[in-house]
Enzyme design. Structure first.
Site, PDB file in Angstrom:
ATOM      1  N   HIS A 116       0.837  -1.204   0.000  1.00 51.89           N
ATOM      2  CA  HIS A 116       0.000   0.000   0.000  1.00 51.89           C
ATOM      3  C   HIS A 116       0.869   1.251   0.000  1.00 51.89           C
ATOM      4  O   HIS A 116       0.628   2.191  -0.765  1.00 51.89           O
ATOM      5  CB  HIS A 116      -0.888   0.058   1.258  1.00 51.89           C
ATOM      6  N   SER A 168      -3.400  -7.444   3.062  1.00 56.21           N
ATOM      7  CA  SER A 168      -3.651  -7.239   4.496  1.00 56.21           C
ATOM      8  C   SER A 168      -4.141  -8.515   5.163  1.00 56.21           C
ATOM      9  O   SER A 168      -3.728  -8.845   6.280  1.00 56.21           O
ATOM     10  CB  SER A 168      -4.687  -6.128   4.692  1.00 56.21           C
ATOM     11  N   ARG A 175      -1.917  -6.225  -8.382  1.00 53.22           N
ATOM     12  CA  ARG A 175      -0.901  -7.233  -8.063  1.00 53.22           C
ATOM     13  C   ARG A 175      -0.853  -8.329  -9.117  1.00 53.22           C
ATOM     14  O   ARG A 175       0.216  -8.717  -9.561  1.00 53.22           O
ATOM     15  CB  ARG A 175      -1.181  -7.865  -6.701  1.00 53.22           C
ATOM     16  N   LYS A 182     -17.978  -5.527   8.110  1.00 55.77           N
ATOM     17  CA  LYS A 182     -16.743  -6.305   8.135  1.00 55.77           C
ATOM     18  C   LYS A 182     -16.073  -6.118   9.493  1.00 55.77           C
ATOM     19  O   LYS A 182     -15.938  -5.000   9.980  1.00 55.77           O
ATOM     20  CB  LYS A 182     -15.832  -5.803   7.001  1.00 55.77           C
TER      21      LYS A 182
END
Length: 158
Positions: free
Chosen positions: A17, A127, A90, A41
């Site tokens: 990040h 993460s 990614r 979440k």
């Protein structure tokens, strides 16, 4: 003034990040790191903790500001006069998902999305993987900023 937003949950922020934020900061006059508030979440760190962490680890970039948001990202962009979103990519599956979001966001608002390939050093990093590794006692130093590493150990290992 050229403005862009880097959105995410950042729970926790990783070196991947930070790489994207830093690269965006070299290209734009103002980079807003937008931390998503997602009440559905369960997060390891609260939104306010993530904002404090992000402000600390991005302090070397004076053009970076950190804000929280909920709802549609394009509404946040509109309200803050931000014409573009920067997303790190990614792998190919990221592109598949992000392309659809970019096209939808553009249709809804005219906000552009710019894709930035992740530094290969961080292409495997997320993460959720960092949290899982740390939860089981694995070493995540070098994957996250030192502050985050310390906070992860405190939070997960007591």
């Amino acid at each position: 003034m050229r403005r862009v937003v880097c959105p995410g949950s950042f729970d926790p922020i990783t070196n991947g990040h930070l790489d994207i934020i830093g690269r965006a900061a070299r290209l734009y006059d103002e980079v807003t790191v937008a931390v998503l508030i997602n009440v559905e979440k369960s997060s390891l760190f609260t939104v306010d903790e993530r904002i404090d962490i992000l402000q600390t680890v991005t302090k070397e970039y004076p053009q970076v500001k950190v804000r929280k948001f909920h709802g549609l990202l394009v509404d946040f962009c509109r309200q803050n006069d931000i014409p573009a979103i920067v997303k790190g990519i990614r792998v190919v599956s990221d592109f598949d998902y992000e392309l659809q979001m970019a096209q939808l966001n553009y249709r809804l608002s005219g906000v552009e999305t710019l894709f930035m390939p992740t530094n290969p050093e961080y292409s495997f990093l997320s993460s959720s993987r960092v949290k899982e590794i740390a939860r089981y006692g694995g070493d995540v130093s070098g994957l996250v900023p030192d502050l985050v590493h310390k906070l992860l150990i405190e939070r997960l290992r007591g």
